[in-house]
Design an enzyme around this catalytic site. Structure first.
Site, PDB file in Angstrom:
ATOM      1  N   ASN A  12       0.585  -1.268   0.552  1.00  0.00           N
ATOM      2  CA  ASN A  12      -0.331   0.013  -0.138  1.00  0.00           C
ATOM      3  C   ASN A  12       1.017   1.242   0.132  1.00  0.00           C
ATOM      4  O   ASN A  12       1.503   1.357   0.817  1.00  0.00           O
ATOM      5  CB  ASN A  12      -0.902   0.203   1.124  1.00  0.00           C
ATOM      6  CG  ASN A  12      -1.537   0.964   1.577  1.00  0.00           C
ATOM      7  OD1 ASN A  12      -1.943   1.839   0.465  1.00  0.00           O
ATOM      8  ND2 ASN A  12      -2.154   1.355   3.006  1.00  0.00           N
ATOM      9  N   TRP A  13       0.597   1.608  -0.791  1.00  0.00           N
ATOM     10  CA  TRP A  13       2.208   2.877  -0.947  1.00  0.00           C
ATOM     11  C   TRP A  13       1.286   4.294  -0.464  1.00  0.00           C
ATOM     12  O   TRP A  13       2.021   5.031  -0.804  1.00  0.00           O
ATOM     13  CB  TRP A  13       2.238   3.089  -2.622  1.00  0.00           C
ATOM     14  CG  TRP A  13       3.286   1.872  -3.444  1.00  0.00           C
ATOM     15  CD1 TRP A  13       3.506   1.188  -2.974  1.00  0.00           C
ATOM     16  CD2 TRP A  13       3.842   2.269  -4.418  1.00  0.00           C
ATOM     17  NE1 TRP A  13       4.278   0.605  -3.667  1.00  0.00           N
ATOM     18  CE2 TRP A  13       4.122   0.903  -4.954  1.00  0.00           C
ATOM     19  CE3 TRP A  13       3.539   3.244  -5.918  1.00  0.00           C
ATOM     20  CZ2 TRP A  13       4.882   0.652  -5.724  1.00  0.00           C
ATOM     21  CZ3 TRP A  13       4.169   2.580  -7.369  1.00  0.00           C
ATOM     22  CH2 TRP A  13       4.919   1.730  -6.965  1.00  0.00           C
ATOM     23  N   LYS A  14       0.235   4.348  -0.224  1.00  0.00           N
ATOM     24  CA  LYS A  14      -0.971   5.542  -0.046  1.00  0.00           C
ATOM     25  C   LYS A  14      -0.508   6.931  -0.547  1.00  0.00           C
ATOM     26  O   LYS A  14      -0.590   6.719  -2.027  1.00  0.00           O
ATOM     27  CB  LYS A  14      -0.355   5.860   1.269  1.00  0.00           C
ATOM     28  CG  LYS A  14      -0.044   4.616   2.851  1.00  0.00           C
ATOM     29  CD  LYS A  14       0.187   4.816   4.136  1.00  0.00           C
ATOM     30  CE  LYS A  14       0.220   3.186   5.268  1.00  0.00           C
ATOM     31  NZ  LYS A  14      -0.139   4.058   6.580  1.00  0.00           N
ATOM     32  N   HIS A  95      -9.282   1.368   4.906  1.00  0.00           N
ATOM     33  CA  HIS A  95      -7.831   0.982   5.617  1.00  0.00           C
ATOM     34  C   HIS A  95      -8.515   2.131   7.114  1.00  0.00           C
ATOM     35  O   HIS A  95      -8.930   3.476   6.827  1.00  0.00           O
ATOM     36  CB  HIS A  95      -7.259   1.832   5.264  1.00  0.00           C
ATOM     37  CG  HIS A  95      -5.591   2.269   5.279  1.00  0.00           C
ATOM     38  ND1 HIS A  95      -5.781   2.884   6.136  1.00  0.00           N
ATOM     39  CD2 HIS A  95      -4.972   0.949   4.887  1.00  0.00           C
ATOM     40  CE1 HIS A  95      -4.230   3.151   6.489  1.00  0.00           C
ATOM     41  NE2 HIS A  95      -3.330   1.596   6.046  1.00  0.00           N
ATOM     42  N   GLU A  97      -6.744   4.584   8.342  1.00  0.00           N
ATOM     43  CA  GLU A  97      -6.700   6.029   7.655  1.00  0.00           C
ATOM     44  C   GLU A  97      -8.293   6.376   7.287  1.00  0.00           C
ATOM     45  O   GLU A  97      -8.103   8.144   7.201  1.00  0.00           O
ATOM     46  CB  GLU A  97      -5.258   6.563   7.055  1.00  0.00           C
ATOM     47  CG  GLU A  97      -3.897   6.036   7.568  1.00  0.00           C
ATOM     48  CD  GLU A  97      -2.508   5.848   7.184  1.00  0.00           C
ATOM     49  OE1 GLU A  97      -2.557   6.374   5.795  1.00  0.00           O
ATOM     50  OE2 GLU A  97      -1.709   5.135   7.770  1.00  0.00           O
ATOM     51  N   GLU A 166      -5.224  -4.725  10.498  1.00  0.00           N
ATOM     52  CA  GLU A 166      -3.989  -3.902  10.623  1.00  0.00           C
ATOM     53  C   GLU A 166      -4.734  -3.542  12.049  1.00  0.00           C
ATOM     54  O   GLU A 166      -5.341  -2.286  12.280  1.00  0.00           O
ATOM     55  CB  GLU A 166      -4.448  -3.200   9.541  1.00  0.00           C
ATOM     56  CG  GLU A 166      -3.857  -3.668   8.174  1.00  0.00           C
ATOM     57  CD  GLU A 166      -3.748  -2.195   7.746  1.00  0.00           C
ATOM     58  OE1 GLU A 166      -2.469  -2.616   6.769  1.00  0.00           O
ATOM     59  OE2 GLU A 166      -4.231  -1.188   7.393  1.00  0.00           O
ATOM     60  N   GLY A 172       2.555   2.102  10.685  1.00  0.00           N
ATOM     61  CA  GLY A 172       4.241   3.076  10.430  1.00  0.00           C
ATOM     62  C   GLY A 172       4.149   3.360  12.012  1.00  0.00           C
ATOM     63  O   GLY A 172       4.718   4.515  11.924  1.00  0.00           O
ATOM     64  N   SER A 211       3.398  -2.608  10.145  1.00  0.00           N
ATOM     65  CA  SER A 211       4.803  -2.430  11.069  1.00  0.00           C
ATOM     66  C   SER A 211       5.211  -3.170  10.033  1.00  0.00           C
ATOM     67  O   SER A 211       6.492  -4.127  10.505  1.00  0.00           O
ATOM     68  CB  SER A 211       5.595  -2.545  11.541  1.00  0.00           C
ATOM     69  OG  SER A 211       5.262  -1.449  12.021  1.00  0.00           O
ATOM     70  N   GLY A 232       3.209  -1.430   3.996  1.00  0.00           N
ATOM     71  CA  GLY A 232       3.096   0.207   4.047  1.00  0.00           C
ATOM     72  C   GLY A 232       4.340   0.548   3.579  1.00  0.00           C
ATOM     73  O   GLY A 232       4.645   0.199   2.592  1.00  0.00           O
ATOM     74  N   GLY A 233       5.217   1.029   4.944  1.00  0.00           N
ATOM     75  CA  GLY A 233       6.369   1.512   4.320  1.00  0.00           C
ATOM     76  C   GLY A 233       6.956   1.125   4.037  1.00  0.00           C
ATOM     77  O   GLY A 233       8.253   1.065   2.837  1.00  0.00           O
TER      78      GLY A 233
HETATM   79  C1  PEP Z   1      -0.316  -0.079   6.401  1.00  0.00           C
HETATM   80  O1  PEP Z   1      -0.741   1.394   6.215  1.00  0.00           O
HETATM   81  O2  PEP Z   1      -1.747  -0.388   5.539  1.00  0.00           O
HETATM   82  C2  PEP Z   1       0.407  -0.573   6.885  1.00  0.00           C
HETATM   83  C3  PEP Z   1       0.350  -2.029   7.021  1.00  0.00           C
HETATM   84  O3  PEP Z   1       1.647   0.433   6.734  1.00  0.00           O
HETATM   85  P1  PEP Z   1       2.817  -0.167   7.661  1.00  0.00           P
HETATM   86  O4  PEP Z   1       3.586  -1.761   6.919  1.00  0.00           O
HETATM   87  O5  PEP Z   1       3.216   1.579   7.440  1.00  0.00           O
HETATM   88  O6  PEP Z   1       2.923  -0.107   8.985  1.00  0.00           O
END
Ligand code: PEP
Length: 254
Positions: A12-14, A95, A97, A166, A172, A211, A232-233
């Site tokens: 997920n590149w956001k 999500h 966010e 999640e 994050g 994470s 994500g990251g």
């Molecule tokens: C996400 O937002 O879907 C996610 C899992 O982010 P991260 O891996 O950066 O925690």
């Protein structure tokens, strides 16, 4: 492309990435060919969906959200049909966010998931508790209620549905729940999916997200009922994302 039995690793590149990021997509796509036992996908920002689809041959490409309506006076929004038209195979919905920063309710998420299935997209539906909810011992109740309120109930469900667990406090932050807590939550999610969908609920893939990195992926992916990861990251560079894909592949080889 339905490959239900394979681990599903989704980036997920956001709100990250301009055309320069297509190099990462190409590198991920090239490497994915070496891991046929892993289903790999990325959800770039909407502006890059078409170009990512064009640049990548093998991996899935998805949206990060969609509107519940097909078209109309919804400035700034993008419909599921538009995502499909741009080349998307799936979309993320719900999500945290979106739920937090855009005030999306379970009913909104359900409508989006149903619209996406109606447009022929796969759906990754996100759920997860906050830290205070976990501390209060309410994590499973909260996630159960989110599933109850936001799981789609239309044609295409649950075959084209994945659920991503999640925990909000793990996104994050570099913090991850214990393997035991992940196992307990995924078991509870499975039970809820079977209650909602009957037999079909047993096949819905349940991803873990929050994470996930190269150094914890193998441990998390080995947990019972963890069918993949939403990343994500660590999905923003091909190198770190492919290390997670590689961990999923070596798990399969064990
Ligand atoms: C996400 O937002 O879907 C996610 C899992 O982010 P991260 O891996 O950066 O925690």
């Amino acid at each position: 492309m339905e490959m239900a039995g394979l681990p599903y690793i989704v980036g997920n590149w956001k709100m990250n990435g301009t055309r320069a990021m297509l190099n990462e997509a190409r590198a991920i796509d090239r490497a994915a060919a070496r891991f046929p036992k892993v289903q790999v996908a990325v959800a770039p920002p909407a502006t890059l969906i078409y170009r990512t689809r064009d640049a990548a041959a093998i991996i899935g490409v998805g949206g990060q959200d969609c509107h519940a309506e097909e078209s109309g006076a919804f400035t700034g929004d993008i419909s599921a049909q538009m995502l499909k038209d741009a080349g998307a195979d799936f979309t993320i919905v719900g999500h945290s966010e979106r739920r937090t920063l855009h005030g999306e309710s379970d009913a909104d998420v359900k409508a989006k998931a149903e619209a996406a299935l109606g447009a022929g997209l796969g759906v990754i539906l996100c759920v997860g508790e906050t830290e205070s909810q976990r501390d209060a011992g309410e994590a499973e109740t909260v996630v159960g209620a989110q599933l109850e309120g936001s799981c789609p109930r239309v044609d295409g469900a649950p075959e084209k549905l994945s659920v991503a667990y999640e925990p909000v406090w793990a996104i994050g932050t570099g913090r991850v729940p214990s393997v035991e807590d992940v196992a307990a939550m995924h078991k509870a999610i499975r039970a809820k999916l079977v209650a909602l969908y009957g037999e079909g609920g047993a096949d819905v893939r349940i991803l873990y997200g929050g994470s996930v990195k190269a150094d914890n992926a193998a441990e998390l992916l080995a947990v019972p009922e963890v069918g993949g990861a939403l990343v994500g990251g660590a999905s923003l560079s091909a190198e770190s994302f492919l290390a997670i894909v590689g961990a999923a592949a070596s798990l399969d080889a064990d």
